[in-house]
Design an enzyme around this catalytic site. Structure first.
Site, PDB file in Angstrom:
ATOM      1  N   ASP A  50       0.825  -1.198   0.000  1.00  0.00           N
ATOM      2  CA  ASP A  50       0.000   0.000   0.000  1.00  0.00           C
ATOM      3  C   ASP A  50       0.863   1.253   0.000  1.00  0.00           C
ATOM      4  O   ASP A  50       0.493   2.271  -0.597  1.00  0.00           O
ATOM      5  CB  ASP A  50      -0.925  -0.011   1.222  1.00  0.00           C
ATOM      6  CG  ASP A  50      -2.106   0.940   1.072  1.00  0.00           C
ATOM      7  OD1 ASP A  50      -2.691   1.000  -0.029  1.00  0.00           O
ATOM      8  OD2 ASP A  50      -2.448   1.627   2.046  1.00  0.00           O
ATOM      9  N   CYS A 141     -10.759   3.594  -5.147  1.00  0.00           N
ATOM     10  CA  CYS A 141      -9.890   3.601  -3.972  1.00  0.00           C
ATOM     11  C   CYS A 141     -10.484   4.474  -2.873  1.00  0.00           C
ATOM     12  O   CYS A 141     -10.359   4.157  -1.679  1.00  0.00           O
ATOM     13  CB  CYS A 141      -8.493   4.078  -4.347  1.00  0.00           C
ATOM     14  SG  CYS A 141      -7.299   3.926  -3.005  1.00  0.00           S
ATOM     15  N   TYR A 145     -12.910   1.933  -0.069  1.00  0.00           N
ATOM     16  CA  TYR A 145     -12.285   1.995   1.249  1.00  0.00           C
ATOM     17  C   TYR A 145     -13.228   2.598   2.284  1.00  0.00           C
ATOM     18  O   TYR A 145     -13.274   2.152   3.433  1.00  0.00           O
ATOM     19  CB  TYR A 145     -10.985   2.800   1.184  1.00  0.00           C
ATOM     20  CG  TYR A 145      -9.764   1.940   1.003  1.00  0.00           C
ATOM     21  CD1 TYR A 145      -8.806   1.836   1.996  1.00  0.00           C
ATOM     22  CD2 TYR A 145      -9.575   1.203  -0.163  1.00  0.00           C
ATOM     23  CE1 TYR A 145      -7.682   1.042   1.837  1.00  0.00           C
ATOM     24  CE2 TYR A 145      -8.464   0.407  -0.344  1.00  0.00           C
ATOM     25  CZ  TYR A 145      -7.514   0.322   0.666  1.00  0.00           C
ATOM     26  OH  TYR A 145      -6.411  -0.480   0.500  1.00  0.00           O
ATOM     27  N   TYR A 169     -10.085   4.584   8.082  1.00  0.00           N
ATOM     28  CA  TYR A 169     -10.956   4.564   6.908  1.00  0.00           C
ATOM     29  C   TYR A 169     -12.441   4.478   7.256  1.00  0.00           C
ATOM     30  O   TYR A 169     -13.285   4.708   6.387  1.00  0.00           O
ATOM     31  CB  TYR A 169     -10.556   3.411   5.992  1.00  0.00           C
ATOM     32  CG  TYR A 169      -9.176   3.610   5.416  1.00  0.00           C
ATOM     33  CD1 TYR A 169      -8.948   4.573   4.432  1.00  0.00           C
ATOM     34  CD2 TYR A 169      -8.084   2.886   5.880  1.00  0.00           C
ATOM     35  CE1 TYR A 169      -7.685   4.783   3.917  1.00  0.00           C
ATOM     36  CE2 TYR A 169      -6.813   3.091   5.362  1.00  0.00           C
ATOM     37  CZ  TYR A 169      -6.616   4.038   4.390  1.00  0.00           C
ATOM     38  OH  TYR A 169      -5.362   4.256   3.888  1.00  0.00           O
ATOM     39  N   GLU A 211      -9.041  -3.355  -6.946  1.00  0.00           N
ATOM     40  CA  GLU A 211      -9.147  -3.272  -5.492  1.00  0.00           C
ATOM     41  C   GLU A 211      -9.260  -4.669  -4.890  1.00  0.00           C
ATOM     42  O   GLU A 211      -8.573  -4.990  -3.918  1.00  0.00           O
ATOM     43  CB  GLU A 211     -10.353  -2.415  -5.092  1.00  0.00           C
ATOM     44  CG  GLU A 211     -10.148  -0.925  -5.244  1.00  0.00           C
ATOM     45  CD  GLU A 211      -9.120  -0.384  -4.276  1.00  0.00           C
ATOM     46  OE1 GLU A 211      -9.146  -0.758  -3.078  1.00  0.00           O
ATOM     47  OE2 GLU A 211      -8.259   0.407  -4.701  1.00  0.00           O
TER      48      GLU A 211
END
Length: 226
Positions: A50, A141, A145, A169, A211
């Site tokens: 990441d 993204c 998330y 998140y 993802e």
């Protein structure tokens, strides 16, 4: 016919990926965060990748800023590009420390196949496509998330390391950021032709698939085969 005659652009995009999102929710990486069964080695691999990903993602966001037709979106995406780098430096430094790894050691690890493919697609789309295409490519993204973070926050986690990640998140601050991008996406959709919307849908679905692949690669601790 323009998009004004249809539902909102964001509704159209999300309807395309409901099965993909369900697959993400059911993935053992995600379920393992809340029940505590995810091995720390898999989470470590994910965090390292990441960090690599966010450096490329920040560049894609900077291209969105450069292509934005108004000052509001330009400022927003420029700020988010800086925020992606800050997240890598702050959140990841904290999490990596809990995993017994320094930022320097993480940066020295190879970029894994799924990470390389995802970032390459993002940058190729951002640079070569329209503003609408670039935003569609970076949107999963943000959005996935936020959805995952909210879901995991409700479930909780017995692992303090995972709880720290979830809080980032799943909180209101990140949701506010995502809401601003969703509003921009709907503004972009106003007056789009069928062909332009089709391009947005293709990119949004593709990066949503990436993802899932990114979570899966973390779970498998993906390495180059040769």
């Amino acid at each position: 016919m323009t998009i004004e005659a249809r539902t909102r652009t964001t509704d159209v995009l999300w309807a395309d990926i409901t099965d993909i999102y369900a697959a993400v929710l059911a993935h053992p990486f995600v379920t393992g965060l809340t029940d505590g069964t995810l091995p720390h080695e898999a989470f470590r691999h994910y965090i390292v990748q990441d960090a690599h990903y966010l450096r490329g993602y920040a560049k894609a966001l900077a291209v969105c800023a450069a292509k934005a037709p108004d000052e509001h979106d330009l400022a927003m995406f420029a700020a988010h590009a800086g925020g992606a780098i800050a997240a890598e430096q702050e959140l990841h430094a904290d999490l990596l420390g809990g995993l017994g790894l320094t930022s320097e050691q993480a940066a020295a690890e190879p970029v894994a196949p799924a990470t390389r493919a995802y970032v390459s697609y993002l940058l190729a789309t951002a640079y070569s496509g329209s503003y609408a295409e670039a935003v569609a490519a970076v949107l999963p993204c943000y959005w996935i998330y936020a959805r995952i973070g909210g879901h995991l926050l409700e479930q909780g986690s017995p692992d303090p390391l995972y709880s720290r990640w979830i809080a980032t998140y799943g909180g209101g601050d990140f949701q506010a950021v995502v809401d601003a991008v969703l509003a921009a996406t709907d503004r972009i959709g106003e007056g789009l032709s069928e062909r332009e919307l089709a391009r947005m849908r293709e990119h949004f679905t593709t990066t949503s698939r990436y993802e899932w692949m990114f979570w899966d690669a973390g779970y498998r601790q993906e390495r180059w085969p040769v």
